[in-house]
Scaffold this motif. Structure first.
Motif, short mmCIF file in Angstrom:
data_model
loop_
_atom_site.label_atom_id
_atom_site.label_comp_id
_atom_site.label_asym_id
_atom_site.label_seq_id
_atom_site.Cartn_x
_atom_site.Cartn_y
_atom_site.Cartn_z
N LEU A 43 16.58 9.65 -3.00
CA LEU A 43 15.33 10.16 -2.20
C LEU A 43 14.21 9.84 -3.64
O LEU A 43 14.58 10.19 -4.57
CB LEU A 43 15.43 11.44 -2.09
N PRO A 44 13.27 9.31 -3.33
CA PRO A 44 12.38 8.67 -1.98
C PRO A 44 13.03 7.38 -1.41
O PRO A 44 12.44 6.66 -0.47
CB PRO A 44 11.17 8.75 -2.21
N PHE A 45 13.98 6.60 -2.18
CA PHE A 45 14.12 5.35 -1.94
C PHE A 45 14.54 4.96 -0.42
O PHE A 45 13.95 4.16 0.16
CB PHE A 45 15.36 4.58 -2.88
N LEU A 46 15.61 5.76 0.10
CA LEU A 46 16.12 5.41 1.27
C LEU A 46 15.36 5.68 2.58
O LEU A 46 15.11 4.65 3.29
CB LEU A 46 17.49 6.26 1.32
N ALA B 181 0.84 -1.36 0.01
CA ALA B 181 -0.03 0.03 -0.10
C ALA B 181 1.03 1.27 0.07
O ALA B 181 0.82 2.15 -0.87
CB ALA B 181 -1.01 -0.15 1.17
N VAL B 182 1.92 1.45 0.85
CA VAL B 182 2.77 2.56 1.06
C VAL B 182 3.62 2.75 -0.15
O VAL B 182 3.81 3.47 -0.89
CB VAL B 182 3.49 2.52 2.26
N GLY B 183 4.26 1.36 -0.70
CA GLY B 183 4.90 1.52 -1.98
C GLY B 183 4.21 1.89 -3.20
O GLY B 183 4.60 2.56 -3.92
N THR B 184 2.83 1.30 -3.28
CA THR B 184 2.08 1.90 -4.45
C THR B 184 1.96 3.39 -4.28
O THR B 184 2.02 4.16 -5.49
CB THR B 184 0.73 1.24 -4.48
N LEU B 185 1.44 3.96 -3.34
CA LEU B 185 1.29 5.40 -3.00
C LEU B 185 2.79 6.07 -3.60
O LEU B 185 2.59 7.41 -3.96
CB LEU B 185 0.88 5.84 -1.62
N LEU B 186 3.70 5.65 -3.21
CA LEU B 186 4.98 6.28 -3.51
C LEU B 186 5.51 5.85 -4.81
O LEU B 186 6.86 6.22 -4.89
CB LEU B 186 5.99 6.17 -2.30
N ASP B 187 5.02 4.84 -5.41
CA ASP B 187 5.65 4.42 -6.54
C ASP B 187 6.93 3.67 -6.37
O ASP B 187 7.85 3.77 -7.12
CB ASP B 187 5.90 5.28 -7.81
N GLN B 188 6.93 2.95 -5.38
CA GLN B 188 8.20 2.12 -4.98
C GLN B 188 8.07 0.73 -4.68
O GLN B 188 8.38 0.16 -3.65
CB GLN B 188 8.81 2.78 -3.53
N VAL B 189 7.13 0.01 -5.51
CA VAL B 189 6.67 -1.23 -5.15
C VAL B 189 7.97 -2.34 -5.60
O VAL B 189 7.67 -3.54 -5.05
CB VAL B 189 5.36 -1.74 -5.98
N TRP B 190 9.02 -2.01 -6.27
CA TRP B 190 9.98 -3.03 -6.48
C TRP B 190 10.72 -3.27 -5.31
O TRP B 190 11.75 -4.29 -5.25
CB TRP B 190 10.87 -2.40 -7.58
N LEU B 191 10.20 -2.71 -4.16
CA LEU B 191 11.15 -3.21 -2.96
C LEU B 191 10.36 -4.30 -2.30
O LEU B 191 11.10 -4.85 -1.37
CB LEU B 191 10.98 -1.92 -1.81
N ILE B 192 9.18 -4.74 -2.66
CA ILE B 192 8.60 -5.70 -2.23
C ILE B 192 9.38 -7.32 -2.12
O ILE B 192 9.52 -7.94 -1.21
CB ILE B 192 7.03 -5.87 -2.77
#
Length: 178
Positions: A144-147, A48-59
């Motif tokens: 930023l925003p990755f870290l 949910a957070v990753g989708t909001l911030l366009d960071q889903v590849w952290l999953i």
């Protein structure tokens, strides 16, 4: 004088002895259910957070981290120091490698390997985090925003692990913090 060679003594075993599993005992169903629910809740929150911030590849690396936190909570690799520290150190390793080696598969592999060494030197072993270094390089992730997202995600994972570890159903988590 003739040389003597060492010969191995082979213990005779029966077929039944060779086929007997040495795997750990199956955990109680309640332990599996609570650990599975905890890991699922944590990962869904991260998506949910990753989708909001366009960071889903952290999953993917965080799912592997969740497997340790919820499936093997007593291991050193699952402790908060290793989960948070290992992920952050690995990301930083990826950010250090990318400007020097580029964003090729070779550079990503180099970052993953170096991340394992960095974690070992810092006493924060967390093998799933090597994938984070690979992702930083291969995905050309911006610092930023990755870290900050990674830091927050690992803290969420640890927090849910602590809650699950306090249910009295699963093993207590963490064994140590630092």
């Amino acid at each position: 004088m003739p040389e003597q060679t060492a010969t191995a003594v082979v213990e005779p075993t029966t077929l039944a002895q060779r086929l007997t599993s040495r795997a750990p005992a199956r955990p109680r169903l309640a332990v599996v259910a609570v650990a599975t629910a905890g890991s699922t809740v944590a990962l869904l929150a991260l998506v949910a957070v990753g989708t909001l911030l366009d960071q889903v590849w952290l999953i993917p690396p965080l799912a592997a981290s969740a497997a340790l936190v919820f499936g093997a909570p007593a291991l050193p690799l699952a402790q908060p120091r290793s989960v948070v520290g290992g992920q952050l150190l690995s990301a930083l390793t990826g950010f250090a490698v990318a400007p020097l080696a580029g964003h090729s598969a070779w550079a990503a592999a180099l970052a993953g390997g170096l991340a394992l060494g960095v974690m070992a030197l810092c006493r924060t072993p967390h093998s799933p985090a090597a994938a984070t270094a690979v992702i930083v390089v291969a995905a050309k992730a911006p610092l930023l925003p990755f870290l900050p997202v990674l830091a927050a995600a690992t803290l969420v994972l640890v927090a849910v692990g602590v809650l699950v570890g306090r249910t009295g159903v699963t093993p207590r988590y963490p064994v140590y913090w630092w």
